[in-house]
Design a protein around this motif. Structure first.
Motif, mmCIF file in Angstrom:
data_model
loop_
_atom_site.group_PDB
_atom_site.id
_atom_site.type_symbol
_atom_site.label_atom_id
_atom_site.label_comp_id
_atom_site.label_asym_id
_atom_site.label_seq_id
_atom_site.Cartn_x
_atom_site.Cartn_y
_atom_site.Cartn_z
ATOM 1 N N LYS A 265 -43.854 39.573 67.785
ATOM 2 C CA LYS A 265 -44.675 39.271 66.764
ATOM 3 C C LYS A 265 -46.080 39.694 66.832
ATOM 4 O O LYS A 265 -46.572 39.698 67.809
ATOM 5 N N ILE B 188 -49.824 38.748 64.844
ATOM 6 C CA ILE B 188 -50.566 37.757 64.205
ATOM 7 C C ILE B 188 -51.947 38.868 63.556
ATOM 8 O O ILE B 188 -52.512 39.284 64.377
ATOM 9 N N HIS C 287 -50.798 27.693 67.740
ATOM 10 C CA HIS C 287 -49.672 28.284 67.939
ATOM 11 C C HIS C 287 -49.278 27.859 69.738
ATOM 12 O O HIS C 287 -48.263 28.004 69.866
ATOM 13 N N THR D 26 -42.051 40.769 63.763
ATOM 14 C CA THR D 26 -42.361 40.356 62.613
ATOM 15 C C THR D 26 -43.939 40.154 62.690
ATOM 16 O O THR D 26 -44.780 40.365 63.724
ATOM 17 N N GLU E 36 -47.328 38.082 60.916
ATOM 18 C CA GLU E 36 -47.837 36.864 60.313
ATOM 19 C C GLU E 36 -49.348 37.072 59.975
ATOM 20 O O GLU E 36 -49.808 37.612 60.784
ATOM 21 N N ASN E 37 -49.727 36.960 58.603
ATOM 22 C CA ASN E 37 -51.119 37.083 58.252
ATOM 23 C C ASN E 37 -51.948 35.651 58.262
ATOM 24 O O ASN E 37 -51.356 34.769 57.741
ATOM 25 N N VAL E 38 -52.788 35.627 58.978
ATOM 26 C CA VAL E 38 -53.472 34.281 59.351
ATOM 27 C C VAL E 38 -54.868 34.365 58.674
ATOM 28 O O VAL E 38 -55.512 35.382 59.027
#
Ligand SMILES: Cc1cc2nc3c(=O)[nH]c(=O)nc-3n(C[C@H](O)[C@H](O)[C@H](O)COP(=O)(O)OP(=O)(O)OC[C@H]3O[C@@H](n4cnc5c(N)ncnc54)[C@H](O)[C@@H]3O)c2cc1C
Ligand SMILES: Nc1ncnc2c1ncn2[C@@H]1O[C@H](COP(=O)(O)O)[C@@H](O)[C@H]1O
Lengths: 266, 317
Positions: free
Chosen positions: B57, B59, B85, B165, B167-169
């Motif tokens: 993943k 981020i 997380h 994958t 994930e935009n944070v």
């Protein structure tokens, strides 16, 4: 302006070091002022000296702050003889084996109660070599972090500091207002040797020794038992095997090349 | 479950070699989540490059504060993602910047910190080489999220591509992380030679060069080596400070280290004595550097190096 310089007593960087029960055997080697902290003291002196010129009693002062055993006063004396004005030593049996998180906590609490505008540090202690205390101090104090300074400018009138941060990544020019934590690299200046006059004067300067409770930290927050990280074991690296030494009789370069080619390094 | 965080180093849109190294270490502990902190609009391209490595993943946190305010802003973002997380560990590569980010995150998250590990086991025991490689220490973190910085080039690995994958944070940067303004950045100019800490071979010059590094450099080039220097040489201004090897310079551990005109003071040895092979060229047969050299040539570097270079070049043809 009040400046604090954080100084550490470390085993002489020229000495061979030993470990006892996973901790550095500090008793077995000469202890000296961390060489890199001399640059921090020198830089602080260069900031205040021109400002104090012409005044009998200094208006701008430098206080050395050290956490360590009682004998750290020897290292502190060296800093005082360079020209710092006074010193605070935080010494407490509960502090033995403290890690960087605990050390930074104790130093930060001490700094908080001192009314300082700037804190100077070396970039690393030559024993721990972590280079983390200055950043931890800035975080704990909520002050500006101006670290790895290779050049520094302090403007007292506007309470502003500018540095050139010099690392492998390059040079970053950055600035902030007081209060700030500054760390300096060894290329920033050439520390002075204490003069005879400085050494004599240092004997009259005040070193205040504080216990943990004096700085408002409880014994449960520091020391080996509560360290955030622990050493499981430590071993001396086996010595290197004795190599081959040859006199250059006109073919030293060929011998060198032969060795490299035989080992198939290229 | 992705559960080990690695902080990705990148500059001018390119990821550093350390990204792959950290993912290789991280994989031992669990699934790897790569943290990319970048200027707005640049994260996706960096994430694309990371697909070369085994990562579950990515981020992405984008914020202008990272370049405007530097380390404190970066540390804030890392601490905030860490809190939301709860990974098993956070791995960062050892550098001035990496250690300072780690320091601030450790304080914010009340976590233990280990710096400059050269190895790390699946149960998070870190190996460090301390006092200039004279001791090997194993340690572990017992409070919070273990934060461990790892020395560059400490692992050999084969990259396995993956399809992580993304994930935009978004994160809030605190006011205390914005106290410093970065006004100008001059990135270090990278020469044609390999990075000192990443090179397989390092050829270093000291006071014995008397300011003339040309023989050291051309010998280094014949080997595809990086060039290092002793503090005597960097203090004299003969070679840039960034090339200093030793206690207050770089720690290198190459396949081969060639010390030319260097006496071998303890502070210099601290930065190179874990090299696999060490060769010393020095005029003085009593120089302490010979104590750790696998091959010592007692001679003038200005005669020895050009001859060695010619022999290497002749062999390569
Ligand atoms: C806190 C602290 C930190 C330090 N950190 C570092 C560090 O990170 N890195 C570091 O390197 N040093 C460091 N030092 C300095 C260290 O103590 C030495 O002063 C330094 O390493 C000496 O550099 P040198 O070997 O090039 O010079 P010298 O000790 O002067 O040695 C030069 C050598 O060159 C030989 N020589 C001369 N001419 C020739 C020739 N033509 N051919 C072949 N050989 C020749 C001489 O025989 C001599 O052995 C530190 C010191 C301190 C106190
Ligand atoms: N015990 C201590 N007492 C005072 N200052 C310290 C102490 N430990 C570290 N420092 C300061 O923090 C700097 C960096 O140290 P380190 O993070 O241990 O490499 C040093 O150069 C000192 O200025």
């Amino acid at each position: 302006m009040k400046i604090a310089v954080c100084v550490k007593q470390v085993p002489d960087s020229w000495a061979e070091k030993k470990l006892v029960d996973g901790l550095l055997d500090r008793a077995g080697v000469d202890a000296v002022l961390n060489d890199l902290d001399e640059y921090a003291i020198e830089e602080a002196l260069r900031v205040v000296e021109p400002l104090n010129e012409g005044n009998d009693a200094p208006i701008h002062t430098i206080t050395l702050i050290s956490m360590g055993p009682d004998r750290a006063t020897e290292a502190i004396r060296k800093g005082l003889s360079m020209g710092a004005h006074d010193a605070i030593l935080i010494s407490d049996s509960a502090l033995v084996g403290s890690d960087a998180l605990a050390t930074s906590k104790v130093l930060a609490e001490t700094i908080k109660s001192g009314g300082f505008d700037l804190v100077f540090c070396g970039t690393e202690s030559t024993d721990a070599r972590m280079s983390v205390i200055p950043a931890m101090l800035a975080q704990r104090l909520g002050w500006a972090q101006l670290t790895f300074a290779g050049a520094l400018k302090v403007d007292v009138a506007s309470s502003k500091v500018e540095i050139d941060r010099m690392t492998d990544a390059g040079v970053e020019s950055m600035s902030a207002n007081f209060p700030a934590v500054i760390s300096v690299i060894e290329k920033i200046n050439e520390p002075r040797y204490p003069s005879f006059k400085g050494i004599m004067a240092s004997k009259k300067k005040t070193v205040t020794t504080k216990s943990l409770s004096d700085v408002g930290v409880s014994a449960g927050e520091v020391g080996l038992a509560t360290a955030w990280s622990v050493v499981d074991d430590a071993a001396a690296r086996p010595p290197r095997e004795k190599g081959l030494k040859v006199e250059d009789a006109g073919n030293g370069g060929d011998k060198l090349a032969e060795y490299i080619l035989e080992k198939r390094i290229v | 479950m992705s559960n080990v965080f690695i902080l990705v180093d990148h500059a001018s849109g390119k990821i550093a070699n350390t990204a792959g190294e950290l993912s290789a270490f991280g994989k031992r502990i669990g699934g790897v989540t790569a943290l990319v902190l970048a200027e707005p609009g640049t994260g996706a391209a960096i994430a694309e490059e990371l697909k070369a490595f085994e990562i579950e993943k990515i981020i992405i946190v984008e914020n202008v504060a990272f370049s405007q305010h530097g380390i404190p802003a970066i540390a804030d973002a890392v601490a905030s993602v860490l809190a939301s997380h709860s990974p098993k560990a956070l791995l960062i590569s050892t550098s001035a910047r990496g250690k300072e980010i780690a320091a601030r995150v450790a304080v914010q998250s009340n976590s233990g910190l280990i710096t400059d590990a050269i190895d790390i086991s699946e149960n998070l025991i870190a190996t460090q080489s301390i006092f200039g490689g004279s001791f090997t220490v194993h340690s572990h973190v017992k409070t919070g999220t273990p934060i461990i910085t790892i020395r560059p080039s400490a692992i050999d690995f084969t990259a396995t591509p993956s399809n992580p994958t993304i994930e935009n944070v978004t994160v809030e940067i605190s006011d205390i992380a914005k106290l410093v303004s970065i006004n100008n950045i001059q990135p270090a100019v990278k020469g044609g030679r390999p990075e000192l800490t990443e090179a397989k071979i390092v050829v270093s010059g000291g006071r014995g060069t008397n300011g003339d590094f040309s023989k050291v450099e051309s010998f280094a080039d014949s080997l595809g080596a990086a060039v290092g220097a002793s503090r005597a040489a960097t203090d004299a201004g003969w070679y840039p400070h960034t090339h200093q090897v030793g206690q207050t310079g770089k720690t290198v551990s190459p396949q081969l280290y060639v010390a030319c005109g260097i006496s071998g003071a303890i502070q210099h040895r601290a930065g190179m004595q874990t090299s696999k092979n060490i060769i010393a060229v020095n005029k003085d047969p009593e120089a302490p550097i010979f104590d750790l050299a696998d091959l010592g040539i007692v001679g003038d570097l200005f005669a020895v190096l050009p001859q060695a270079e010619a022999a290497i070049i002749a062999k390569k043809r």
